[in-house]
Structure formats: C-alpha cells, structure tokens
Design an enzyme around this catalytic site. Structure first.
Site, PDB file in Angstrom:
ATOM      1  N   HIS A 143      38.823-122.722 -25.251  1.00 33.14           N
ATOM      2  CA  HIS A 143      39.967-122.018 -25.831  1.00 33.14           C
ATOM      3  C   HIS A 143      40.748-122.888 -26.807  1.00 33.14           C
ATOM      4  O   HIS A 143      41.550-122.379 -27.587  1.00 33.14           O
ATOM      5  CB  HIS A 143      40.876-121.451 -24.739  1.00 33.14           C
ATOM      6  CG  HIS A 143      41.696-122.459 -23.993  1.00 33.14           C
ATOM      7  ND1 HIS A 143      41.361-122.922 -22.741  1.00 33.14           N
ATOM      8  CD2 HIS A 143      42.849-123.076 -24.313  1.00 33.14           C
ATOM      9  CE1 HIS A 143      42.275-123.773 -22.326  1.00 33.14           C
ATOM     10  NE2 HIS A 143      43.197-123.885 -23.261  1.00 33.14           N
ATOM     11  N   ASP A 172      34.748-121.899 -20.136  1.00 31.01           N
ATOM     12  CA  ASP A 172      35.821-122.429 -20.986  1.00 31.01           C
ATOM     13  C   ASP A 172      35.576-123.895 -21.336  1.00 31.01           C
ATOM     14  O   ASP A 172      36.480-124.725 -21.286  1.00 31.01           O
ATOM     15  CB  ASP A 172      37.185-122.259 -20.312  1.00 31.01           C
ATOM     16  CG  ASP A 172      38.344-122.512 -21.281  1.00 31.01           C
ATOM     17  OD1 ASP A 172      38.140-122.368 -22.498  1.00 31.01           O
ATOM     18  OD2 ASP A 172      39.441-122.867 -20.818  1.00 31.01           O
ATOM     19  N   SER A 200      45.321-129.087 -22.429  1.00 34.06           N
ATOM     20  CA  SER A 200      44.015-128.442 -22.275  1.00 34.06           C
ATOM     21  C   SER A 200      42.901-129.309 -22.824  1.00 34.06           C
ATOM     22  O   SER A 200      42.977-129.801 -23.954  1.00 34.06           O
ATOM     23  CB  SER A 200      43.985-127.101 -23.001  1.00 34.06           C
ATOM     24  OG  SER A 200      44.437-126.077 -22.181  1.00 34.06           O
TER      25      SER A 200
END
Length: 514
Positions: free
Chosen positions: A129, A165, A239
């Site tokens: 992402h 992901d 992230s």
C-alpha cells in the site's frame, strides 16, 4: 483499521515487475544483524538498560520510501458559466486549468512510507500500500529510497502482492547495509520488540515495546488477516518498516494501526516474518504468488449462531454462499455447512478458513470436515487458484435498497412471524425487480419489523429477504413459521436466518425467539 503511512494529495501506482537475481555479498561484508555482530550489542535478557548499541547497528538498513505521482482530478462545472458572474466564480476553483469547465486537471502528489534493505545489492522490502495506487487516475512517476546518511536512489518495483500487502523494490547500489529475516514463530507475547521507521516524514525514528498478541485476526477478512500485535509506537509513515527482536532479527513488517484518531494508541500490527519471507523470496525470483481457493463466502460462528444451530462456540466457520463452478461447489460443499477442519487443522478464530485454504497449493486434494444438519462428514475438495483481490471484490457488492411498494402488500399476501418480530410475504418476480434482486433469488421479503424485537436490534429491516431459516428454504411465511416452531420444540431460543439485502450476498443472522 488504518494503514500506517503518510500521504500528500493522493496515493500511488506500482510499476512493472521484473525478475532479478540476488548477488552474493562481497567478501568480508556481513549482514548488519549477523549473530556475531549483534549479540554483543543487544540488551541482555530482562529489562534492557538501553537499545542504543543495537539500534546503531540496525538503523542504517532502514530506509525512507517516497513517491511522486500525477493524479487526474475531474473538476466541477461552474454553474455560473456564460453569465456575468462566470469569471468571478470560476476563480474559486483554485486556479486550476479546468477553470470550472468540468474538464479534468492533473496535480502532483506524494506519499511517504518506510522499508528495509535485505541484501547488499539493494533489494528493499516494504508494504504494497506504500507503492500501490490508492485512487483512480493516479500514476506513479518515480519511487525514491533515502538512506539514513541521506543518500537517495531511484527504485524499481520488482514485484508486489496486494493480498499480503507486500512489495519488493530494487535500487542500483552495492555494499549497502542490510538485515535478515528472523523466525517469528519463536516470538512470545511479552517479548521486547523495536520498531524503526519514518513516521510523518520526520526521518528515522525508533520506538520500543512488547509483543502484545500473536496471530491477531483484525476482522478485515482475507487470506492474511493474521498479525503480530505490538504496543511499540507505530504511526503514519511507519508502514513497511521492520519490527526487530532483541537479537536484531526482522520478525515483522509494520503495516497497520488501530486508532480512532489516526494517531498511535498503542495498538499496531506487523506482518509476521514467517508469512512475509516466502512471499518476498518468490517475488525476488520473478514468480507469481499462487494461493489456494475454495470459492465460498464465510462467516464466523458467533455465540448466537452457535446457539441457533446447537453448536459449541468458537468452532468452525459457516458457509454463507458458494460460488458457482469453483472448488467448493464441485466438491459438494453447501450453503450453511459449518467447516470445522481443513487438511487436519482446526478452523478457529485465530486460524480461519481463508488462512488455511490460502496456504494450500492449488491442485491439493484437501479433506474438509463439515457439520451439516447436525452431523459431521468429510468432503474432499481439489483446491483451486485464488483470484486477484480485484476479482474477489467484484463478487461482493450492491447497495442497500428498499423497492417494496409504498402501500405494502395486498390483503392476504402478508403473514406474521411474530415469534421473531417480523412480518413477511413471498418474494414475487415484481418485488425482486423492485428490490434489485436477481431473478434466481427465492425467499420471503420482510415488510415490517417490530422495533422492540431482537430482529430489529440485529439490524433486520423492511426489504430484507429471508432465504432460509435453520438451513430450511423459506418460500412462504408458513415455511418460516414452521421452522420457528420446530426450534422452540427442540428447546432452542434462537433461529438462524440467511438474509440477503439488495445485491449483497446472503449472511447468516441468529435472532431470538420470543
């Protein structure tokens, strides 16, 4: 759930994947977290005095990832165009070249995240992402990797896997600092962990905490909804950054946070290394990720559904729908079957059906133990290949609709199932069209709900279609009443309804019997 990354404007798009080979480290160069290198620097067992020496070794391998992209935005039409006020009100569109004419305009946007280097020749791991398109009309122009010494490199996207992901990048460089994956299966709740990343674009930041939970299912569904939970501070921009154990090994990839505000509240999630490492190795080889697939829609067994079916709680998952021509239908699995074991492994809240099946190779013949009408049986299914996330998303959709006539059903058509607080009538072809339903849908449609009933509390509403009750098809109000009577005679105080709303696939819902 919020992804732990920062954005400016809109998100980004991935490039094309290419196969690359991993070069051997140059003679004399070792990983930043080699046992002999890190052992002396790592804090001893128990409460550490400081993480400083360990962090000094690990921090150079953690990078900032940023992207530059172009986003096409459709501008609203100026309602005053062609009037004396047209030029004046056109200025309030921000000066874009669209000028309120309704023409699309292109803007520049950026996104920020973290990653870590896993080889001296420049392979970088991050979250998908961080480098994937998050909005229509967005295209990525470049991906930049910045090291702690402020050296910048333009990165290539080697491969990405939206399901887990994860993404793999490559920068052209040699003799880079790097770290290795550890064994997340040995992690225990209460173990110290260290997270390194770039929250809010501030640059390399270190936080510490403990493992709060293992195999945490967040309820988002999917084949990889299984995380390490930590209270180490994780914020937007973290992230893709690594989670280290006290031996300096990467045991997780920081991915998401649970927060009502968007900031850290002490609940962060990392993708376990045991899940990530095989996927990264596959992407590095230029191969596609293939996962098992049955072709079913599933629901967890809640306490009320367990009571309705006379089952113990936390045992298995219920099949809410079966996709045509997929592995489940071919094997004979049916809507309402409760799957309790797959290939010898129990289906539990921590080990879901999706997780077990996705980790089987396509083509595997897997014994699936189900409970059907109160009896256990084993069905052997040949596992199929899981479609893309985009294709799976297309299987579920539709808006809530109420296409019932305003004046309700005609006299004689409506009947009451007062024991569960609803009034229903047969679903006719005309009503099905009004409700936006496929012609193949059969059941009874709810025309009224007693607001004081458990049905109302559970969210049933006018226009919902009851397809079955306790796995018995309901074509008339009498069918529904008969199932309720049977449940009461058996001493059960709930009935499990299969309910469909609009084009959304049916879901089981247990409601109390008065």
């Amino acid at each position: 759930m919020r992804y732990a990354y920062a954005i400016t404007g809109a998100l980004l798009l991935s490039g094309a994947a290419a196969a690359m080979t991993l070069e051997s480290p140059p003679a004399g160069q070792t990983a930043q977290n080699e046992p002999g290198v890190i052992a002396a620097a790592a804090p001893k067992a128990g409460a550490p005095m400081s993480f400083a020496d360990m962090v000094a070794k690990l921090q150079p391998a953690v990078v900032n990832i940023s992207t530059t992209q172009r986003v096409t935005v459709q501008q609203p039409t100026n309602p005053f165009a062609g009037t004396p006020f047209g030029d004046l009100f056109g200025q309030f569109n921000g000066g874009d070249q669209g000028g309120g004419t309704g023409q699309p305009v292109t803007r520049e946007a950026q996104s920020l995240g973290s990653g870590f280097i896993i080889s001296p020749d420049g392979y970088v791991v991050t979250n998908n992402h961080v480098i994937a398109a998050g909005t229509k009309g967005a295209t990525v122009e470049s991906i930049k990797v910045t090291l702690t010494d402020r050296k910048e490199y333009t990165a290539k996207l080697i491969g990405r896997d939206p399901t887990s992901d994860l993404a793999l990048l490559k920068v052209e460089a040699k003799n880079l600092p790097f770290v290795k994956f550890g064994d997340s299966t040995r992690a225990r709740v209460g173990d110290w962990v260290v997270a390194i990343g770039n929250p809010f674009g501030l640059g390399s930041t270190v936080t510490a905490g403990i493992v709060s939970a293992l195999h945490r299912v967040t309820g988002q569904g999917g084949a990889y909804d299984r995380f390490i939970q930590t209270d180490a501070s994780i914020n937007q921009g973290n992230s893709g950054g690594p989670m280290f154990d006290l031996n300096g090994n990467v045991i997780g990839i920081n991915s998401q946070i649970l927060s009502p505000t968007g900031g850290n509240v002490g609940i962060g999630f990392a993708i376990p290394a045991e899940e990530a490492k095989p996927i990264i190795e596959t992407l590095m080889k230029g191969s596609a990720i293939k996962r098992g697939y049955l072709g079913v829609g599933i629901q967890p067994i809640t306490d009320d559904i367990a009571a309705a079916f006379g089952l113990p709680a936390n045992q298995g998952e219920i099949i809410a729908r079966v996709e045509p021509n997929e592995a489940a239908e071919k094997a004979g699995l049916k809507q309402g079957d409760i799957v309790v074991r797959v290939a010898g492994k129990d289906v539990t809240p921590d080990q879901t059906l999706s997780y077990l099946v996705a980790n089987l190779a396509p083509g595997t013949k897997a014994p699936i133990e189900v409970i059907r009408d109160g009896k256990r049986q084993t069905i052997v299914a040949t596992v199929g290949t899981r479609p893309s996330e985009e294709a799976l998303a297309g299987l579920v959709g539709g808006d809530d609709q109420d296409g019932l006539p305003d004046n309700g059903p005609q006299s004689g058509q409506q009947a009451s199932a007062s024991a569960i607080g609803v009034s229903v009538q047969p679903l006719t072809p005309a009503l099905a069209r009004n409700l936006g339903l496929d012609a193949s849908v059969q059941g009874v449609v709810i025309v009224a709900v007693d607001p004081s009933s458990d049905s109302a509390q559970k969210g049933l509403q006018r226009g919902d279609v009851i397809l079955s009750a306790n796995r018995t098809p309901t074509r008339t109000a009498a069918d529904l009443a008969a199932v309720i009577a049977q449940a009461k005679a058996a001493g059960r105080n709930q009935v499990a309804l299969l309910v469909q709303r609009g084009k959304t696939p049916g879901r089981f819902l247990a409601v109390k019997i008065k």
